[in-house]
Design an enzyme around this catalytic site. Sequence first.
Site, PDB file in Angstrom:
ATOM      1  N   CYS A   1      13.924  10.917   7.054  1.00 16.41           N
ATOM      2  CA  CYS A   1      13.935  10.397   8.426  1.00 16.41           C
ATOM      3  C   CYS A   1      15.319  10.467   9.071  1.00 16.41           C
ATOM      4  CB  CYS A   1      13.392   8.981   8.449  1.00 16.41           C
ATOM      5  SG  CYS A   1      14.117   7.981   7.155  1.00 16.41           S
TER       6      CYS A   1
ATOM      7  N   LYS B   1       0.856  -1.195   0.000  1.00 12.21           N
ATOM      8  CA  LYS B   1       0.000   0.000   0.000  1.00 12.21           C
ATOM      9  C   LYS B   1       0.889   1.242   0.000  1.00 12.21           C
ATOM     10  CE  LYS B   1      -1.530   2.818   3.049  1.00 12.21           C
ATOM     11  NZ  LYS B   1      -1.639   4.065   2.263  1.00 12.21           N
TER      12      LYS B   1
END
Length: 497
Positions: A302, A194
Amino acid sequence: MTTTDTASFTVRRAEAALTPSLPPFGQFIGGAFVASSSTATVDVENPATEEILMQVPSGSVEDVDAAVAAAVAAKADWAARTPKERSSVLLRIADIIEANRELLETLEAANTGKPAAVAEDDISSAIDTFRFSAGATRAFTTPGADDYAQNHTSVILREPVGVVGVITPWNYPLLMAAWKIAPVLGAGNTLVLKPSEQTPLTTLKLAELIASEIPAGVLNIVTGPGRVVGNRLSEHPDVDLVAITGSVGSGQKVAASAASTVKRVHLELGGKAPVVVFDDADLEAAAKGVREAGFWNGGQECGAACRVLVHESVAEKFTELLVREVSDITVGAPGAGDDVEIGSMISGDHYKRVLAALDDLRKEGLTIAVGGNALEGPGYFIEPTVVTDVPAGAAIASTEIFGPVVSVETFSTEEEAITRANETVYGLAASVWTTNAARSLSVPRRLDFGTVWVNSHLVIANEMPWGGFKGSGYGRDLSTYALEDFSRTKHVMYNCG
Ligand code: NAD
């Protein structure tokens, strides 16, 4: 709030609009694009122009169930293939990405607002991830058989886990998909992925490009919201492992949903990387390092070098160098030139979040040494920003802003630097800047982060693992550790007596 710099930033615009080649409309299930069971759609935007690029299905629980059924059906055949056979499919995928490099770079830039240099690096890295995983899949062997009990011979079988659910973020859409697809398939699993609702286009395009190269059902893509599609993947009884790259909150929800079926969980979550600059560091190199690694992908990274801790004796000099570097950053839309360093924020919502964080810094009375403002639209552009004189314990030192904002704190002793660097819920990445050999060996060992660079930041190699400690999650991407994470080991013991 004090603003100390006079740098002025503008958004350089492309002369011609990007014309990306869009993927088909539908869910990619069982080897083909099929209609969703839901008629709802999600608008996919170009965040540098605010134009809608296309719509994708806002998928349903039924879509996930159909995709998982396809992955289950394809599981036995794919798992039975030899590493050599699976490896050759990964090499073919790498070749297809390379042959379509320009198309994918343009599509990625259009969907994320990232500059050409970042889009190019993303696609090159994705190609290398598939090539590395292809080689590693064949070289990945288990210990030899041996007798560990009288008259009994032990053999370790390495098996795929089964069906893997993968949930990816928006900052590096295709690259984060590649980091999962390559080792998951290499280890013999089938998968349902997804993508982020904001950035599904390159992942769907990849499925279109490689559809004829992979057996039907081995790779399935379902678009839609995290709370529906992502949650169903996490709780589905036929999904054997769920892997998410995303925020800490989403990771916690995935792990909680996964607990009901006791499935394995692989979490690559947020970060707030400290950059520890000692008094013996090459300050110019450190300032250049923060310019590159703090603002790469607009700081939507990140592992971004977003939190500097600098020794008080060199803080003034370092800050001056950093402000000079950052004042010189080129902001622009995709297509505005290869020298553009910062593009737009990913969405209107994220742009508002970053601006709200900047407002909070102003209210706290912190010094914005350069930047700090929104730039003129269309598109969600924000000036590269350096915040100085940040006191110990300030919110900015521990909250992930995920935008073009770097903060600078000072410390007086090595012990204090280590303690303060570790004072964060995150544990993804950190860097240490020093010319003292002993310090370069001892300090990284005491930092609680999955990756620690010395005199560098954000250099990533496919051979080496990437992943965090503490709130940044667990599980490793890249390297043979990823293959390990997406495999299971079985001990078979033969009575030879
Ligand atoms: P996000 O958590 O909002 O979304 C990530 C994915 O999780 C999306 O596909 C989203 O739809 C899905 N999701 C959201 N709620 C869910 C739920 N309840 N159940 C299942 N899935 C759900 O993150 P983002 O804003 O897309 O990405 C930014 C975050 O990702 C930052 O925190 C960043 O640090 C992190 N990140 C980490 C790494 C790493 O390697 N550690 C790499 C890239 C990004």
